[in-house]
Design an enzyme around this catalytic site. Sequence first.
Site, PDB file in Angstrom:
ATOM      1  N   GLU A 129      -1.898   7.456   1.437  1.00  0.00           N
ATOM      2  CA  GLU A 129      -1.789   8.804   0.876  1.00  0.00           C
ATOM      3  C   GLU A 129      -3.138   9.494   0.625  1.00  0.00           C
ATOM      4  O   GLU A 129      -3.493   9.770  -0.522  1.00  0.00           O
ATOM      5  CB  GLU A 129      -0.987   8.773  -0.428  1.00  0.00           C
ATOM      6  CG  GLU A 129       0.387   8.147  -0.293  1.00  0.00           C
ATOM      7  CD  GLU A 129       1.245   8.321  -1.553  1.00  0.00           C
ATOM      8  OE1 GLU A 129       0.707   8.713  -2.597  1.00  0.00           O
ATOM      9  OE2 GLU A 129       2.460   8.080  -1.471  1.00  0.00           O
ATOM     10  N   GLU A 150       7.083   3.749   1.540  1.00  0.00           N
ATOM     11  CA  GLU A 150       7.425   3.832   0.107  1.00  0.00           C
ATOM     12  C   GLU A 150       8.596   4.778  -0.065  1.00  0.00           C
ATOM     13  O   GLU A 150       8.600   5.880   0.506  1.00  0.00           O
ATOM     14  CB  GLU A 150       6.264   4.398  -0.737  1.00  0.00           C
ATOM     15  CG  GLU A 150       5.150   3.431  -1.017  1.00  0.00           C
ATOM     16  CD  GLU A 150       4.027   4.056  -1.859  1.00  0.00           C
ATOM     17  OE1 GLU A 150       4.300   4.978  -2.676  1.00  0.00           O
ATOM     18  OE2 GLU A 150       2.882   3.626  -1.681  1.00  0.00           O
TER      19      GLU A 150
HETATM   20  C1  FCB Z   1       2.831   7.020  -4.587  1.00  0.00           C
HETATM   21  C2  FCB Z   1       1.793   5.925  -4.677  1.00  0.00           C
HETATM   22  C3  FCB Z   1       2.259   4.685  -5.377  1.00  0.00           C
HETATM   23  C4  FCB Z   1       3.163   4.977  -6.548  1.00  0.00           C
HETATM   24  C5  FCB Z   1       4.252   5.940  -6.151  1.00  0.00           C
HETATM   25  C6  FCB Z   1       5.231   6.267  -7.252  1.00  0.00           C
HETATM   26  O1  FCB Z   1       2.205   8.249  -4.517  1.00  0.00           O
HETATM   27  O2  FCB Z   1       1.360   5.567  -3.396  1.00  0.00           O
HETATM   28  O3  FCB Z   1       1.137   3.940  -5.748  1.00  0.00           O
HETATM   29  O4  FCB Z   1       2.435   5.422  -7.612  1.00  0.00           O
HETATM   30  O5  FCB Z   1       3.686   7.132  -5.676  1.00  0.00           O
END
Ligand code: FCB
Length: 443
Positions: free
Chosen positions: A170, A353
Amino acid sequence: MSNLSLPSSSKLLDHDFVFGVATSSFQIEGAADSRLESIWDTFCATPGKISDASNGLVACEHVKFWREDVELIDSLGVDAYRFSISWPRVVKKDGSLNDKGMQFYIDLVEELVKRNIKPFVTLYHWDLPQHLEEKGGWLNRETAFHFEHYVNLVAKALGDRVYAYATLNEPFCSAYLGYENGVHAPGKRGQANGRKSAHHLLLAHGLGIRALRRNCPDTKAGIVLNFTPCYPETQVAEDIKAAKIADDYINQWYMRPVMEGLYPDVVELIEPQNRPDILPGDMDLISQRLDFLGVNFYTRLKYRSDGKGWYEELQPKGVVTTDMGWEVYPKALSELLISLHQRYTLPPVYITENGAAMQDEIKHGRVNDQDRIDYFQSHLNAVDDASQQGVDIAGYFAWSLMDNFEWAEGYEKRFGIVYVDYLTQSRTIKDSGLAYKQLITSR
Ligand code: FCB
């Protein structure tokens, strides 16, 4: 407790589709005394930055309990574990390898491989060594070359025992939240800072890919980007245009350089002195071929025109939200995947994620988090929809394996499918974790 399920024809049930869980170093490791300081240590020590005034010094004590944690991961039946390497744990100030720090990851990777769990390594999940920040951090072009050196050391030590390496997690968050609006470490502000740091992060990605290709050409190499799809508040032309500008500024600013070697058109709307400093060769390095794209998805946002040619972000109102205040809108995930597939020539995509913070309560050793199960179910359906419409999706990772340090929100937000009692460090699989396991092991 309800189960998670997918239609029997779903490609997500194919034997080579990867189901995993994800974490990151600063959020779980603790053991801060055995590594250098990172920008997050400094940020946490600055009053007012973390909502519960906490820090990552102890966290989930994963460095101490890593064997138990791997056992736990294995017990969930997952195919893969995505974790990040702490740069300040493995490289000393003089640039030489910290053998002891690296040994921690060598042991972890070996144990995962032994158990047939694919290691997905993230090389940078926001914990920049503080001594590099003191030389300008991501505002300093040199940091990208320090990153390349660090990637060299890791790739030599872990090599192709790692199934897949992601250079960055990210970069939007590192650049925008860290250097443009200042809610994350190192807490700098200003558009020029945000745009210039983003370019140096992307350059680091390119140099990192080059280092990975050189050292372990047979391992997958890619990047993890987060996407918050931008929707117009109304169908009025100005709002549609505002949402497009927001998408370019927030999402495509990272995606387009990586895929096509170009910044999106919105760069033209930025004052020249705030634009990134691009040197010859940069965009070629940034747009090297990748083996995979990691997509992180949590929510969408709505925008309207500010009347001055820019966008205004709207707070979600009257909609279902998670404990973060993020709207639950799974349709944005399928629409995102399909639009990326239509717009770019994508390598295989992993959802690296996806998950939700909910107000969990542990009662008699059980966490009944039906709301989180519902979130996973609707988002797995969205991934399945996109896959049915032709998007090549190779895997899905739940964020997160366990509750952990949620950055500026400290320990108040719980994203785990495993509950962590921070006083005793005991771990309890939540109902969502049991449902995830049931889905995976029933294939
Ligand atoms: C993302 C991050 C991760 C976590 C989630 C909720 O932006 O990569 O580390 O904090 O959000």
